[in-house]
Write a protein that holds these residues in place. Structure first.
Motif, PDB file in Angstrom:
ATOM      1  N   UNK A   1       0.831  -1.174   0.000  1.00 47.75           N
ATOM      2  CA  UNK A   1       0.000   0.000   0.000  1.00 47.75           C
ATOM      3  C   UNK A   1       0.879   1.241   0.000  1.00 47.75           C
ATOM      4  N   UNK A   2       0.444   2.213  -0.748  1.00 46.59           N
ATOM      5  CA  UNK A   2       1.177   3.471  -0.800  1.00 46.59           C
ATOM      6  C   UNK A   2       0.678   4.436   0.257  1.00 46.59           C
ATOM      7  N   UNK A   3       1.570   5.267   0.683  1.00 49.44           N
ATOM      8  CA  UNK A   3       1.187   6.289   1.652  1.00 49.44           C
ATOM      9  C   UNK A   3       0.774   7.539   0.911  1.00 49.44           C
ATOM     10  N   UNK A   4      -0.193   8.181   1.443  1.00 54.06           N
ATOM     11  CA  UNK A   4      -0.664   9.425   0.855  1.00 54.06           C
ATOM     12  C   UNK A   4       0.182  10.574   1.366  1.00 54.06           C
ATOM     13  N   UNK A   5       0.611  11.414   0.444  1.00 58.52           N
ATOM     14  CA  UNK A   5       1.446  12.547   0.822  1.00 58.52           C
ATOM     15  C   UNK A   5       0.577  13.602   1.487  1.00 58.52           C
ATOM     16  N   UNK A   6       1.054  14.126   2.604  1.00 57.75           N
ATOM     17  CA  UNK A   6       0.315  15.172   3.307  1.00 57.75           C
ATOM     18  C   UNK A   6       0.499  16.487   2.575  1.00 57.75           C
ATOM     19  N   UNK A   7      -0.568  17.213   2.460  1.00 61.61           N
ATOM     20  CA  UNK A   7      -0.519  18.518   1.822  1.00 61.61           C
ATOM     21  C   UNK A   7      -0.085  19.568   2.833  1.00 61.61           C
ATOM     22  N   UNK A   8       0.620  20.546   2.330  1.00 62.27           N
ATOM     23  CA  UNK A   8       1.031  21.626   3.214  1.00 62.27           C
ATOM     24  C   UNK A   8      -0.144  22.584   3.415  1.00 62.27           C
ATOM     25  N   UNK A   9       0.014  23.470   4.364  1.00 61.79           N
ATOM     26  CA  UNK A   9      -1.040  24.425   4.675  1.00 61.79           C
ATOM     27  C   UNK A   9      -1.272  25.381   3.507  1.00 61.79           C
ATOM     28  N   UNK A  10      -0.216  25.754   2.806  1.00 62.33           N
ATOM     29  CA  UNK A  10      -0.378  26.675   1.674  1.00 62.33           C
ATOM     30  C   UNK A  10      -1.123  26.007   0.524  1.00 62.33           C
ATOM     31  N   UNK A  11      -0.889  24.716   0.307  1.00 61.62           N
ATOM     32  CA  UNK A  11      -1.632  24.006  -0.736  1.00 61.62           C
ATOM     33  C   UNK A  11      -3.106  23.906  -0.377  1.00 61.62           C
ATOM     34  N   UNK A  12      -3.396  23.656   0.888  1.00 62.74           N
ATOM     35  CA  UNK A  12      -4.784  23.606   1.336  1.00 62.74           C
ATOM     36  C   UNK A  12      -5.461  24.963   1.166  1.00 62.74           C
ATOM     37  N   UNK A  13      -4.754  26.026   1.515  1.00 64.37           N
ATOM     38  CA  UNK A  13      -5.307  27.371   1.372  1.00 64.37           C
ATOM     39  C   UNK A  13      -5.584  27.684  -0.094  1.00 64.37           C
ATOM     40  N   UNK A  14      -4.649  27.333  -0.970  1.00 64.67           N
ATOM     41  CA  UNK A  14      -4.846  27.552  -2.403  1.00 64.67           C
ATOM     42  C   UNK A  14      -6.054  26.785  -2.911  1.00 64.67           C
ATOM     43  N   UNK A  15      -6.186  25.521  -2.507  1.00 61.37           N
ATOM     44  CA  UNK A  15      -7.326  24.709  -2.943  1.00 61.37           C
ATOM     45  C   UNK A  15      -8.657  25.286  -2.460  1.00 61.37           C
ATOM     46  N   UNK A  16      -8.703  25.704  -1.205  1.00 62.65           N
ATOM     47  CA  UNK A  16      -9.941  26.261  -0.649  1.00 62.65           C
ATOM     48  C   UNK A  16     -10.305  27.559  -1.357  1.00 62.65           C
ATOM     49  N   UNK A  17      -9.320  28.459  -1.547  1.00 67.54           N
ATOM     50  CA  UNK A  17      -9.598  29.722  -2.230  1.00 67.54           C
ATOM     51  C   UNK A  17     -10.011  29.499  -3.675  1.00 67.54           C
ATOM     52  N   UNK A  18      -9.393  28.519  -4.334  1.00 64.81           N
ATOM     53  CA  UNK A  18      -9.750  28.238  -5.723  1.00 64.81           C
ATOM     54  C   UNK A  18     -11.170  27.679  -5.823  1.00 64.81           C
TER      55      UNK A  18
ATOM     56  N   UNK B   1     -16.888  37.083  -6.254  1.00 66.66           N
ATOM     57  CA  UNK B   1     -16.393  38.210  -5.473  1.00 66.66           C
ATOM     58  C   UNK B   1     -15.124  37.845  -4.699  1.00 66.66           C
ATOM     59  N   UNK B   2     -15.087  36.639  -4.184  1.00 68.91           N
ATOM     60  CA  UNK B   2     -13.894  36.190  -3.459  1.00 68.91           C
ATOM     61  C   UNK B   2     -12.705  36.118  -4.402  1.00 68.91           C
ATOM     62  N   UNK B   3     -12.924  35.620  -5.596  1.00 70.10           N
ATOM     63  CA  UNK B   3     -11.855  35.545  -6.583  1.00 70.10           C
ATOM     64  C   UNK B   3     -11.360  36.913  -7.000  1.00 70.10           C
ATOM     65  N   UNK B   4     -12.273  37.872  -7.097  1.00 69.93           N
ATOM     66  CA  UNK B   4     -11.867  39.226  -7.470  1.00 69.93           C
ATOM     67  C   UNK B   4     -11.004  39.848  -6.381  1.00 69.93           C
TER      68      UNK B   4
ATOM     69  N   UNK C   1       2.055  37.091 -10.050  1.00 71.34           N
ATOM     70  CA  UNK C   1       1.170  37.641 -11.082  1.00 71.34           C
ATOM     71  C   UNK C   1       0.447  36.526 -11.837  1.00 71.34           C
ATOM     72  N   UNK C   2       1.113  35.403 -12.065  1.00 72.91           N
ATOM     73  CA  UNK C   2       0.460  34.272 -12.729  1.00 72.91           C
ATOM     74  C   UNK C   2      -0.679  33.720 -11.872  1.00 72.91           C
ATOM     75  N   UNK C   3      -0.464  33.639 -10.567  1.00 75.66           N
ATOM     76  CA  UNK C   3      -1.541  33.194  -9.670  1.00 75.66           C
ATOM     77  C   UNK C   3      -2.706  34.180  -9.682  1.00 75.66           C
ATOM     78  N   UNK C   4      -2.396  35.470  -9.757  1.00 75.41           N
ATOM     79  CA  UNK C   4      -3.454  36.481  -9.827  1.00 75.41           C
ATOM     80  C   UNK C   4      -4.266  36.323 -11.105  1.00 75.41           C
ATOM     81  N   UNK C   5      -3.598  36.026 -12.201  1.00 75.09           N
ATOM     82  CA  UNK C   5      -4.308  35.832 -13.472  1.00 75.09           C
ATOM     83  C   UNK C   5      -5.174  34.571 -13.400  1.00 75.09           C
ATOM     84  N   UNK C   6      -4.659  33.517 -12.792  1.00 71.94           N
ATOM     85  CA  UNK C   6      -5.432  32.281 -12.655  1.00 71.94           C
ATOM     86  C   UNK C   6      -6.703  32.534 -11.846  1.00 71.94           C
ATOM     87  N   UNK C   7      -6.572  33.234 -10.727  1.00 70.39           N
ATOM     88  CA  UNK C   7      -7.753  33.554  -9.921  1.00 70.39           C
ATOM     89  C   UNK C   7      -8.683  34.518 -10.662  1.00 70.39           C
TER      90      UNK C   7
END
Length: 98
Positions: free
Chosen positions: A1-18, A26-29, A78-84
């Motif tokens: 069985x493979x172990x699942x990699x734990x996500x960092x807090x910044x990845x979780x924040x990015x996923x939630x905001x996305x 409005x949140x994206x703006x 700036x690339x992240x801003x364009x994505x959002x």
């Protein structure tokens, strides 16, 4: 069985905001505007650091060759801003169909 990699807090924040951007444009703006402000601030800092390094007698030749490295952080932000921004525009057009 493979172990699942734990996500960092910044990845979780990015996923939630996305995900929230997909639901509420409005949140994206707001996130996009904050990221663009941070990008301009980071670009100002990068220009200042590049000027300091290029005038240094020891770092001058290195800064002339690899000066583009200073500008990677503002470009990534700036690339992240364009994505959002694109995601919030998609949510806006989905909510405001005529």
């Amino acid at each position: 069985m493979g172990r699942r990699r734990r996500k960092s807090m910044s990845e979780d924040l990015f996923d939630v905001l996305f995900d929230l951007t997909g639901m509420f444009w409005q949140i994206g703006a707001v996130v996009s505007a904050v990221l663009m402000f941070a990008s301009f601030w980071a670009a100002d800092l990068a220009v200042d650091q590049y000027i300091r390094a290029s005038t240094s007698p020891l770092l001058g030749p290195l800064a002339q060759s690899f000066g583009w490295v200073y500008f990677l952080l503002p470009l990534v932000i700036a690339a992240l801003a364009v994505i959002f921004g694109v995601k919030s525009y998609e949510a806006f057009t989905r909510d405001h169909r005529y």
